[in-house]
Design a protein around this motif. Structure first.
Motif, PDB file in Angstrom:
ATOM      1  N   UNK A   1       0.867  -1.171   0.000  1.00 32.45           N
ATOM      2  CA  UNK A   1       0.000   0.000   0.000  1.00 32.45           C
ATOM      3  C   UNK A   1       0.905   1.223   0.000  1.00 32.45           C
ATOM      4  N   UNK A   2       0.623   2.145  -0.893  1.00 32.17           N
ATOM      5  CA  UNK A   2       1.479   3.318  -0.993  1.00 32.17           C
ATOM      6  C   UNK A   2       2.086   3.449  -2.380  1.00 32.17           C
ATOM      7  N   UNK A   3       3.111   4.289  -2.486  1.00 33.09           N
ATOM      8  CA  UNK A   3       3.714   4.613  -3.769  1.00 33.09           C
ATOM      9  C   UNK A   3       5.226   4.536  -3.671  1.00 33.09           C
ATOM     10  N   UNK A   4       5.860   4.506  -4.844  1.00 38.63           N
ATOM     11  CA  UNK A   4       7.319   4.587  -4.891  1.00 38.63           C
ATOM     12  C   UNK A   4       7.736   5.332  -6.148  1.00 38.63           C
ATOM     13  N   UNK A   5       8.777   6.131  -6.013  1.00 43.86           N
ATOM     14  CA  UNK A   5       9.452   6.759  -7.148  1.00 43.86           C
ATOM     15  C   UNK A   5      10.853   6.188  -7.207  1.00 43.86           C
ATOM     16  N   UNK A   6      11.219   5.657  -8.364  1.00 46.23           N
ATOM     17  CA  UNK A   6      12.542   5.079  -8.573  1.00 46.23           C
ATOM     18  C   UNK A   6      13.221   5.821  -9.716  1.00 46.23           C
ATOM     19  N   UNK A   7      14.496   6.178  -9.540  1.00 48.40           N
ATOM     20  CA  UNK A   7      15.241   6.717 -10.677  1.00 48.40           C
ATOM     21  C   UNK A   7      16.709   6.347 -10.560  1.00 48.40           C
ATOM     22  N   UNK A   8      17.265   5.941 -11.676  1.00 48.44           N
ATOM     23  CA  UNK A   8      18.639   5.439 -11.728  1.00 48.44           C
ATOM     24  C   UNK A   8      19.612   6.600 -11.848  1.00 48.44           C
ATOM     25  N   UNK A   9      20.807   6.510 -11.231  1.00 44.86           N
ATOM     26  CA  UNK A   9      21.805   7.583 -11.382  1.00 44.86           C
ATOM     27  C   UNK A   9      22.124   7.927 -12.832  1.00 44.86           C
ATOM     28  N   UNK A  10      22.008   6.938 -13.741  1.00 46.74           N
ATOM     29  CA  UNK A  10      22.297   7.210 -15.161  1.00 46.74           C
ATOM     30  C   UNK A  10      21.347   8.252 -15.750  1.00 46.74           C
ATOM     31  N   UNK A  11      20.139   8.366 -15.172  1.00 47.25           N
ATOM     32  CA  UNK A  11      19.176   9.358 -15.649  1.00 47.25           C
ATOM     33  C   UNK A  11      19.704  10.773 -15.444  1.00 47.25           C
ATOM     34  N   UNK A  12      20.564  10.954 -14.443  1.00 47.20           N
ATOM     35  CA  UNK A  12      20.968  12.284 -14.005  1.00 47.20           C
ATOM     36  C   UNK A  12      22.254  12.781 -14.644  1.00 47.20           C
ATOM     37  N   UNK A  13      22.969  11.917 -15.355  1.00 45.88           N
ATOM     38  CA  UNK A  13      24.257  12.316 -15.915  1.00 45.88           C
ATOM     39  C   UNK A  13      24.097  13.521 -16.847  1.00 45.88           C
ATOM     40  N   UNK A  14      24.882  14.581 -16.566  1.00 43.49           N
ATOM     41  CA  UNK A  14      24.859  15.754 -17.430  1.00 43.49           C
ATOM     42  C   UNK A  14      23.684  16.683 -17.205  1.00 43.49           C
ATOM     43  N   UNK A  15      22.868  16.427 -16.181  1.00 44.12           N
ATOM     44  CA  UNK A  15      21.697  17.275 -15.913  1.00 44.12           C
ATOM     45  C   UNK A  15      21.974  18.198 -14.725  1.00 44.12           C
ATOM     46  N   UNK A  16      21.192  19.258 -14.617  1.00 40.11           N
ATOM     47  CA  UNK A  16      21.314  20.155 -13.472  1.00 40.11           C
ATOM     48  C   UNK A  16      20.984  19.421 -12.169  1.00 40.11           C
ATOM     49  N   UNK A  17      20.006  18.522 -12.237  1.00 42.34           N
ATOM     50  CA  UNK A  17      19.637  17.765 -11.048  1.00 42.34           C
ATOM     51  C   UNK A  17      20.804  16.894 -10.586  1.00 42.34           C
ATOM     52  N   UNK A  18      21.529  16.307 -11.541  1.00 44.16           N
ATOM     53  CA  UNK A  18      22.671  15.484 -11.189  1.00 44.16           C
ATOM     54  C   UNK A  18      23.693  16.245 -10.364  1.00 44.16           C
ATOM     55  N   UNK A  19      23.901  17.508 -10.690  1.00 49.87           N
ATOM     56  CA  UNK A  19      24.858  18.342  -9.960  1.00 49.87           C
ATOM     57  C   UNK A  19      24.344  18.727  -8.574  1.00 49.87           C
ATOM     58  N   UNK A  20      23.023  18.670  -8.394  1.00 51.92           N
ATOM     59  CA  UNK A  20      22.418  19.104  -7.131  1.00 51.92           C
ATOM     60  C   UNK A  20      22.151  17.958  -6.153  1.00 51.92           C
ATOM     61  N   UNK A  21      22.287  16.706  -6.589  1.00 47.60           N
ATOM     62  CA  UNK A  21      21.840  15.587  -5.758  1.00 47.60           C
ATOM     63  C   UNK A  21      22.501  15.569  -4.390  1.00 47.60           C
ATOM     64  N   UNK A  22      23.765  15.971  -4.318  1.00 54.40           N
ATOM     65  CA  UNK A  22      24.452  15.940  -3.017  1.00 54.40           C
ATOM     66  C   UNK A  22      23.822  16.911  -2.020  1.00 54.40           C
ATOM     67  N   UNK A  23      23.043  17.877  -2.510  1.00 55.87           N
ATOM     68  CA  UNK A  23      22.382  18.826  -1.609  1.00 55.87           C
ATOM     69  C   UNK A  23      21.186  18.195  -0.894  1.00 55.87           C
ATOM     70  N   UNK A  24      20.662  17.112  -1.442  1.00 59.63           N
ATOM     71  CA  UNK A  24      19.492  16.453  -0.845  1.00 59.63           C
ATOM     72  C   UNK A  24      19.990  15.434   0.180  1.00 59.63           C
ATOM     73  N   UNK A  25      20.411  15.954   1.339  1.00 56.71           N
ATOM     74  CA  UNK A  25      21.094  15.121   2.327  1.00 56.71           C
ATOM     75  C   UNK A  25      20.184  14.065   2.947  1.00 56.71           C
ATOM     76  N   UNK A  26      18.860  14.209   2.769  1.00 54.75           N
ATOM     77  CA  UNK A  26      17.959  13.244   3.400  1.00 54.75           C
ATOM     78  C   UNK A  26      18.088  11.847   2.807  1.00 54.75           C
ATOM     79  N   UNK A  27      18.786  11.685   1.678  1.00 55.73           N
ATOM     80  CA  UNK A  27      19.022  10.334   1.169  1.00 55.73           C
ATOM     81  C   UNK A  27      20.000   9.570   2.060  1.00 55.73           C
ATOM     82  N   UNK A  28      20.675  10.274   2.965  1.00 58.12           N
ATOM     83  CA  UNK A  28      21.587   9.618   3.905  1.00 58.12           C
ATOM     84  C   UNK A  28      21.024   9.570   5.313  1.00 58.12           C
ATOM     85  N   UNK A  29      19.759   9.915   5.487  1.00 59.95           N
ATOM     86  CA  UNK A  29      19.131   9.791   6.796  1.00 59.95           C
ATOM     87  C   UNK A  29      18.821   8.320   7.082  1.00 59.95           C
ATOM     88  N   UNK A  30      18.715   8.003   8.355  1.00 59.44           N
ATOM     89  CA  UNK A  30      18.302   6.657   8.738  1.00 59.44           C
ATOM     90  C   UNK A  30      16.782   6.533   8.627  1.00 59.44           C
TER      91      UNK A  30
END
Length: 300
Positions: A94-123
């Motif tokens: 029950x619920x949803x999921x969003x999945x995206x592969x790192x290859x999608x981000x190569x050369x994109x502005x989002x790829x350069x910003x991903x390290x700013x989204x620190x919550x991917x390293x939260x427990x």
């Protein structure tokens, strides 16, 4: 401990779930429309965000326990292992999921910003707990991405999809800011424990044995991931956790400098500095004068 399933690609995960792959680099899943699946522990090779539409029950933060009834967002970075050991039963998701592969981000502005989204390293216990309105915004973001996935892939698909993912992640930054604010009382308790931890550390022999305390050390002692702890301290004090540690260090150094019989080198080693000039450099940076100049002023 059970087997860990390695899911290198989104297609691998789709095969496990028995669903069609519309795009090999990104997917939006509605688990209510997916057949029941077995419990499993999975090593994800791609970014995964789960929106869990369940009562989260009692969740512990610091010394407090909080009951969250709203949906929960859990962020998983590539290489992280998540799940429950297979006990042979099948459960209806029950619920949803969003999945995206790192290859999608190569050369994109989002790829350069991903390290700013620190919550991917939260427990997992530092997940994002949303209001009904926030949940509605998240689902609308997911639906917008899924609508684009249902179109034939063309030269615009990648930029449109990554732009939508970035909008979603920016909403999550806002929601986490709100979560930090609504936990002011909890955060004050954590700040007090942080200050006590540092004072007790420097009152012991630990500095001479282990050196200066790191952000990771403090976060671990307070039972937080380093990123969540750092973000919490920044939101609460306006300073980074490292800056807070340095200020405590300098205050402790000033107290020791009051004993004029101790040399700067002795104080440096007592405090856990590897070399005395490291203390001198930090002291001048924070206080604005050298240790010797400070002590000369103390001596009158």
């Amino acid at each position: 401990m059970g087997e860990i399933l390695k899911m290198n690609t989104i297609h691998d995960y789709h095969e496990f779930l028995e669903v069609e792959t519309l795009n090999p680099l990104v997917s939006v899943l509605d688990f209510s429309k997916i057949p029941p699946i077995r419990h499993s522990r999975i090593n994800f090779g791609f970014y995964t965000i789960f929106l869990k539409d369940i009562n989260c029950g009692d969740l512990r933060y610091g010394r407090g326990v909080y009951d969250y009834q709203e949906g929960t967002l859990v962020f998983i970075a590539p290489g992280q292992v998540v799940g429950v050991d297979d006990d042979g039963t099948r459960v209806q998701g029950k619920g949803w999921a969003l999945l995206f592969h790192p290859d999608l981000l190569h050369g994109t502005l989002l790829g350069k910003k991903m390290k700013e989204y620190t919550f991917f390293s939260y427990e997992a216990n530092e997940a994002l707990h949303m209001s009904d309105r926030e949940r509605e915004i998240v689902i609308n973001c997911f639906l917008g991405i899924r609508e684009e996935l249902e179109h034939a892939i063309d030269k615009h698909s990648r930029s449109i999809i990554t732009a939508n993912i970035e909008v979603f992640l920016n909403h999550c930054v806002r929601f986490y800011d709100r979560q930090f604010i609504t936990r002011k009382d909890v955060n004050k308790d954590i700040l007090t424990r942080f200050e006590d931890l540092l004072v007790n550390y420097f009152d012991s022999e630990a500095p001479e044995i282990y050196g200066l305390p790191s952000v990771a050390y403090c976060a671990d002692k307070l039972h937080f991931s380093a990123n969540y702890f750092g973000d919490l301290i920044k939101k609460e004090t306006g300073k980074s956790a490292q800056e807070c540690i340095q200020l405590t260090v300098i205050n402790q150094v000033k107290e020791r400098f009051a004993d004029l019989d101790k040399s700067v080198s002795e104080v440096a080693y007592e405090m856990g500095f590897k070399y005395p000039h490291h203390l001198s450099r930090l002291f001048k940076k924070v206080v604005g004068c050298s240790p010797n100049e400070y002590r000369a002023a103390l001596a009158g």
